[in-house]
Design an enzyme around this catalytic site. Structure first.
Site, short mmCIF file in Angstrom:
data_model
loop_
_atom_site.label_atom_id
_atom_site.label_comp_id
_atom_site.label_asym_id
_atom_site.label_seq_id
_atom_site.Cartn_x
_atom_site.Cartn_y
_atom_site.Cartn_z
N HIS A 109 0.82 -1.00 0.00
CA HIS A 109 0.09 -0.17 0.01
C HIS A 109 0.79 1.22 0.04
CE1 HIS A 109 -2.78 2.97 1.82
NE2 HIS A 109 -4.02 2.28 1.51
N ASP B 214 3.24 -5.01 7.90
CA ASP B 214 1.82 -3.90 7.91
C ASP B 214 0.90 -4.89 8.17
OD1 ASP B 214 -0.19 -2.40 7.29
OD2 ASP B 214 0.62 -1.86 5.38
N GLN C 17 -4.52 -5.06 6.97
CA GLN C 17 -5.43 -5.93 6.35
C GLN C 17 -5.60 -7.19 7.21
OE1 GLN C 17 -7.92 -5.26 4.60
NE2 GLN C 17 -6.93 -3.39 3.87
N LYS D 255 -10.29 -0.78 10.83
CA LYS D 255 -10.61 -2.07 10.10
C LYS D 255 -10.79 -3.18 11.29
CE LYS D 255 -7.28 -0.58 6.42
NZ LYS D 255 -7.99 0.13 5.67
N CYS E 238 -5.13 2.79 -3.50
CA CYS E 238 -3.69 3.12 -3.01
C CYS E 238 -2.48 2.27 -3.01
CB CYS E 238 -3.69 3.39 -1.47
SG CYS E 238 -4.99 4.87 -1.24
#
Lengths: 429, 147
Positions: free
Chosen positions: A145, A222, A225, A248, A386
Site C-alpha cells: 500500500h 503492515d 488488512q 478495520k 492506494c
C-alpha cells in the site's frame, strides 16, 4: 475498568446455518449487532463489501464510545480527580487489551497512533532514519500500500539510502527467492505487508522474518488488512514491529497501533514532541517519559482506545478462528460467483489469500462497474486502492474490489453477482 | 432518482466503444495531459490550431465510459470551430454538468447526453476531464488534473 469491555453480548452460539459455516457461527445474529447493516442505500438493502477500506462498527463499540463521553470524559495521566483516574484506567486497559490481542510480551510494547500509516511513519523516522547511511537499503515488496512505500521513500531521500522492491508473480505472490536475494549486506530494514489490500495475498511472514533475522535485519509488518481476518501473534512471528489500525478491526477511526520490541523502543528517540511524552522539561533539556508514553505526545485518542477495546472484545467473542473460517468459505463462494460472470477476470489469485476479490471486466472500466452496482445497493471500491505499483504490475489502471468481513453472507455475494450481470446488460455485451 | 440508463445513454456507450478522433496528431500545435487521480483516468489531448481555427483535435488515453465518451464527443464538437467559439462551448458545457439536476439544461446536441452525470456527483469530474485538458492545451499547460 468498567465501561469498555465487560458487558457485551456473549458468544454467538447457534446452529450451523445454510452456508455451512461453523456451528458456533450465526451470521444473522452477528448482523443484528451492527446497526448500519439494517439501512437501505438507493432504496435497496445495503450490501457492504468495502471492508478492506473500513469495517462497520458493532453496537458494543458505539456503546463504549458513548459510555466514555457520557460518563467518564476526562484527560488521562495528569489528574488527581476521580474522573481522570477512571479515564486513565480505561485507557490503560485498552492498551492491555491490544497487547493480549496481538500476544505482545508487555503493554509497553504497544503504542497508540492515529492509524497504521502513522505507525509505519513512526518506525521510518524514529527507528530507520537515524540508522540509514548513503548506500544502505530498505527492502519492501511490490504489493505494498502507498502507506508502506512513501514513508520509506522519504527517509531514503533524506539519508541517501536506496529503496529496493521484492517482486511478485502473476498470481500476486511474493517471489520468496528474489526477496531472499535482495536481502543484502546493506539492508537495514524490511517493511512488508502481512496481507495485500489490493490482491488479498497473505504473505509467509514467519518465513520472511526468519530469512531477514538470519541476516540480522529487523522486520516491520503492515498488519492493516491481516489483523481483522486472522489470528496474529507477534511473539510467534518474531517481527520487530507490527502496524495495525483500529477502524478495520471494527473499532473507531483515528486510533492505530504500533507494536515494537522493547529493545527497539528503548533505543529510539521520540517521534513527536509535546506533553505526556516527557519526564521533565527545562529550556536547556528535556528527558523522555517511559515506554510507551515516549511515543505518545499530547492528549491521546482516549475514546478511540476504549472503543478499540470493545471492538477487540467483540471480535474475540465471535471468535477469530470462526471469523476466518466463515470468510474463507465466502471467499471461495465469491470466487465462484465472480468467475461465472462473462468477461470477469480476478486480479490476485494467490494460493494463500483472504477476503479480497479484486477484479476487472472486459470492456468496462471499474469506475463504471462501481456506479452501476451502487444503484443495486452494493458498496465496493474501485480504483487503484492506494497501490498504484500493483496496478502497474498487472497492467491495469484500476480494479473493482469486493472485500469481505464477518457479517457478509452468501446472499450478498449473489446480489453482487446479479449486479455484475446488470453491468453487462448496460454495456450491452 | 435518475435511472442508470440516463447516465449510460446509447450515444455515450457508442462513443465509449468506438471513440472518435482516438489517435495522436504528429504535428500538433497544442498538447496537454489530463489525469483524474480518483479513478486513474488519463488522456492526452492533441490540437492543431491554424490561425484562429481548430483544424484538428484528437485524443489518446484510458478511462471510464463517461470520460472516454466525453472526450470523443468533445473532439467532434470542437473540430473546425474558432478558438473563441470553442472557449464559449467549454463554458456552456461546464455550466451544463454542474447545474443542479432538477434544472433544465441548454441543448448542446450530443453533448447534452452527458447531463446525466449531475445525478452522480463523483462522476462529474469524469465528464469534465477532457474539457479541462482542452483548456489546459489552449493555455499551453503541460498537465492538468481534476483534483
Amino acid at each position: 475498568m468498567g465501561i469498555a469491555g465487560s458487558e457485551r453480548a456473549g458468544p454467538h452460539a447457534g446452529t450451523a446455518d445454510a452456508s455451512g459455516s461453523p456451528a458456533s457461527f450465526d451470521v444473522q445474529r452477528i448482523r443484528a449487532d451492527f446497526p448500519i447493516l439494517a439501512r437501505t442505500v438507493r432504496g435497496k438493502p445495503l450490501v457492504y463489501l468495502d471492508n478492506a477500506a473500513t469495517t462497520q462498527k458493532p453496537q458494543a463499540v458505539l456503546d463504549a464510545l458513548t459510555g466514555y463521553y457520557t460518563g467518564l470524559n476526562a484527560n488521562v495521566h495528569r489528574g488527581v480527580h476521580e474522573l481522570s483516574e477512571r479515564a486513565t484506567e480505561a485507557f490503560d486497559a485498552g492498551r492491555e487489551r491490544v497487547q493480549a490481542f496481538f500476544n505482545a510480551a508487555h503493554s509497553r510494547e504497544i503504542v497508540f497512533t492515529r492509524n497504521a500509516t502513522e505507525s509505519i511513519n513512526l518506525v521510518a523516522y524514529a527507528f530507520a532514519k537515524p540508522r540509514l547511511k548513503p548506500g544502505d537499503e530498505v527492502l519492501i515488496s511490490a504489493m505494498e500500500h502507498h502507506s508502506n512505500i512513501v514513508p520509506w521513500q522519504l527517509v531514503c531521500e533524506a539519508t541517501g539510502a536506496t529503496l529496493r522492491v521484492a517482486p511478485i508473480d502473476d498470481r500476486g505472490e511474493l517471489i520468496l527467492e528474489a526477496f531472499d536475494r535482495l536481502l543484502g549486506p546493506r539492508t537495514r530494514i524490511v517493511a512488508i505487508t502481512h496481507m495485500s489490500n489490493a490482491l488479498g495475498t497473505v504473505n509467509p511472514v514467519a518465513e520472511i522474518v526468519r530469512l531477514a533475522h538470519g541476516r540480522g535485519v529487523p522486520v516491520l509488518l503492515d498488519g492493516s488488512q491481516a489483523a481483522y481476518h486472522m489470528r496474529v501473534d507477534v511473539q510467534a512471528l518474531g517481527c520487530d514491529f507490527y502496524a495495525a489500525t483500529g477502524h478495520k478491526l471494527y473499532g473507531p477511526t483515528g486510533i492505530g497501533v504500533l507494536y515494537g520490541k522493547t529493545q527497539h523502543f528503548e533505543a529510539m528517540p521520540p517521534f513527536l514532541g509535546g506533553g505526556d511524552m516527557i519526564s521533565s522539561v527545562t529550556f536547556e533539556r528535556s528527558t523522555w517519559n517511559a515506554l510507551p508514553f515516549k511515543f505518545e505526545a499530547g492528549t491521546p485518542h482516549i475514546a478511540g482506545a476504549i472503543g478499540l477495546h470493545a471492538a477487540l472484545d467483540y471480535l474475540d467473542s465471535v471468535g477469530r478462528d470462526a471469523v476466518a473460517e466463515h470468510e474463507r468459505q465466502l471467499l471461495e463462494y465469491g470466487t465462484e460467483v465472480l468467475s461465472s460472470v462473462p468477461g470477469v477476470r480476478l486480479i490476485g489469485t494467490a494460493r494463500h489469500k483472504a477476503s479480497i476479490l479484486s477484479f476487472v471486466m472486459d470492456g468496462v472500466h471499474p469506475h463504471d462497474i462501481g456506479t452501476i452496482v451502487d444503484r443495486e445497493g452494493v458498496a465496493i471500491r474501485t480504483g487503484h486502492h492506494c497501490a498504484q505499483p500493483v496496478m502497474e504490475r498487472f497492467g491495469v489502471a484500476a480494479t473493482a474490489r469486493a472485500s469481505l468481513a464477518m457479517y457478509n453472507t452468501r446472499e450478498e455475494i449473489d446480489v453482487l453477482g446479479r449486479a455484475l450481470h446488470r453491468v453487462r446488460e448496460v454495456f450491452g455485451s | 432518482m435518475t435511472d442508470l440508463n440516463d447516465l449510460y445513454q446509447e450515444v455515450i456507450l457508442d462513443h465509449n466503444r468506438c471513440p472518435r478522433n482516438f489517435h495522436a496528431i504528429a504535428d500538433a500545435t497544442h498538447r496537454a495531459e489530463g489525469y483524474n487521480p480518483l479513478c486513474g483516468d488519463r488522456l492526452t489531448l492533441y490540437m492543431k490550431v491554424d490561425g484562429d481555427v481548430i483544424a484538428d483535435v484528437a485524443f489518446e488515453g484510458a478511462g471510464c465510459a463517461i470520460s472516454k465518451a466525453s472526450a470523443s464527443m468533445m473532439t467532434d464538437a470542437l473540430k473546425g470551430r474558432s478558438v473563441s467559439e470553442a472557449r464559449a462551448l467549454f463554458d456552456r458545457f461546464h455550466r451544463m454538468v454542474t447545474m443542479p439536476p432538477d434544472r433544465a439544461v441548454e441543448d448542446l446536441g450530443k453533448l447534452s447526453s452527458l447531463a446525466g452525470v449531475r445525478d452522480f456527483p463523483v462522476r462529474i469530474k469524469c465528464a469534465s476531464l477532457a474539457w479541462h485538458t482542452f483548456k489546459a492545451a489552449l493555455e499551453h499547460e503541460q498537465r492538468t488534473s481534476t483534483e
